[in-house]
Design a protein around this motif. Sequence first.
Motif, PDB file in Angstrom:
ATOM      1  N   LEU A 175      -9.010   0.329  -4.520  1.00  0.00           N
ATOM      2  CA  LEU A 175      -8.275   0.305  -3.251  1.00  0.00           C
ATOM      3  C   LEU A 175      -8.865   1.320  -2.278  1.00  0.00           C
ATOM      4  O   LEU A 175      -8.987   1.048  -1.079  1.00  0.00           O
ATOM      5  CB  LEU A 175      -6.785   0.589  -3.490  1.00  0.00           C
ATOM      6  N   ASN A 232     -10.937   0.712   1.336  1.00  0.00           N
ATOM      7  CA  ASN A 232     -10.136   1.238   2.443  1.00  0.00           C
ATOM      8  C   ASN A 232      -8.845   0.461   2.655  1.00  0.00           C
ATOM      9  O   ASN A 232      -8.448   0.171   3.787  1.00  0.00           O
ATOM     10  CB  ASN A 232     -10.954   1.267   3.743  1.00  0.00           C
ATOM     11  N   SER A 233      -8.160   0.167   1.588  1.00  0.00           N
ATOM     12  CA  SER A 233      -6.906  -0.588   1.651  1.00  0.00           C
ATOM     13  C   SER A 233      -5.803   0.194   2.363  1.00  0.00           C
ATOM     14  O   SER A 233      -5.703   1.415   2.215  1.00  0.00           O
ATOM     15  CB  SER A 233      -6.445  -0.910   0.228  1.00  0.00           C
ATOM     16  N   VAL A 234      -4.962  -0.522   3.087  1.00  0.00           N
ATOM     17  CA  VAL A 234      -3.817   0.112   3.762  1.00  0.00           C
ATOM     18  C   VAL A 234      -2.822   0.700   2.760  1.00  0.00           C
ATOM     19  O   VAL A 234      -2.039   1.580   3.110  1.00  0.00           O
ATOM     20  CB  VAL A 234      -3.048  -0.891   4.665  1.00  0.00           C
ATOM     21  N   ILE A 235      -2.829   0.219   1.558  1.00  0.00           N
ATOM     22  CA  ILE A 235      -1.866   0.666   0.549  1.00  0.00           C
ATOM     23  C   ILE A 235      -2.441   1.775  -0.346  1.00  0.00           C
ATOM     24  O   ILE A 235      -1.715   2.366  -1.168  1.00  0.00           O
ATOM     25  CB  ILE A 235      -1.400  -0.536  -0.325  1.00  0.00           C
TER      26      ILE A 235
END
Lengths: 114, 114, 114, 114
Positions: free
Chosen positions: B56, B60-63
């Motif tokens: 993640l 660069n996941s938002v979560i």
Amino acid sequence: MENHNHTALISKLLTCVAACENCATECLKEEDVKMMAGCIALDRDCADICSQAARLLQRNSVIAHQYLLLCEEICRLCAAECSKHQHQHCQDCAKACMECAEACHAHHEPITQD
Amino acid sequence: MENHNHTALISKLLTCVAACENCATECLKEEDVKMMAGCIALDRDCADICSQAARLLQRNSVIAHQYLLLCEEICRLCAAECSKHQHQHCQDCAKACMECAEACHAHHEPITQD
Amino acid sequence: MENHNHTALISKLLTCVAACENCATECLKEEDVKMMAGCIALDRDCADICSQAARLLQRNSVIAHQYLLLCEEICRLCAAECSKHQHQHCQDCAKACMECAEACHAHHEPITQD
Amino acid sequence: MENHNHTALISKLLTCVAACENCATECLKEEDVKMMAGCIALDRDCADICSQAARLLQRNSVIAHQYLLLCEEICRLCAAECSKHQHQHCQDCAKACMECAEACHAHHEPITQD
């Protein structure tokens, strides 16, 4: 925590994984892929996290019910994005994510945050 | 959020995955496997969750930063269990988990809980 | 099969995972995302499969060396697609995939096929 | 390759994942855990690989049908080990693995090996 109590929840999670995988694949075939970039990214995260959640429940992990809090969050984010698009795969995915978010919400436990 | 800021954190996560995989495999070879059952179960959850956390971050996941809260929690649980055993693989795993928990703690973001 | 013999291979696998995750994320930001659709799809498969391969090696799985055959195949497919594009993330990914394919090739075992 | 043709296969894969996760968890609770060590290790590999196979099929991956060859192999290994034990969870797991192996066998494609 027993597996047999979680059949419905696990089913929602796995339906959500399938919907997200399908949505991402179909988004990549759309004419305007650029417009679908956010959808593709969230589909991936949501599929990964829901798949992991199902397996934690299936193995009766001590962390499973805390994990559902995270799972609910990514499902809501993915549903919000998918629901903006009229493609059938996006509408189907938004519905699966929203139902999954609600199932997670009914079962999650708080995480200690400091 | 940029990848290049997270090199050290990702490295801690991947070191923790390797230590947990190794610890579970070695625990299964121990004479008294029964005593190691809790360790084996937590190693598995910790390896799965830290591996997902690294990915993640890499995408660069938002979560990602909310996920680290969960990751910290499972690392602390796994470290507490492993630290009870004198086997070298358990001690190594406890150390990797604790360092990873601290790295996650420094970067995590709160999750909305209601 | 011992972990300590596989340090270099595991390192190639994890470098490939990071390159694929980064490439997929960056492809989604490109102006012409449509042209990158094949790249995004292969990046995902390659990241998933290389990540799993690393973990099978780390746990000394009986299937690990057969798994590397599959891993080599997806790395070659991903490298071939990424190498068509001039973006730095694609060129970096193609290089990581090719090096990983070669490392897998040197270690894989045949799978019984009938 | 279309998703709708693979409903039965995906269902076998996901049933196998659930059976393996459950079997590993229950094995860890058995009196003689040491005797179950091989079972626990194979359950984990089999759950991981079948879960990945389902997702590759759900996303219509180019590598999905080659992946099934690997999946069949680990299912056969896990079924062989589980079938040695009389615990209900082992017998259930052996059955799920065998049915999954047969479903994979009917759909897999050869991998180029050199």
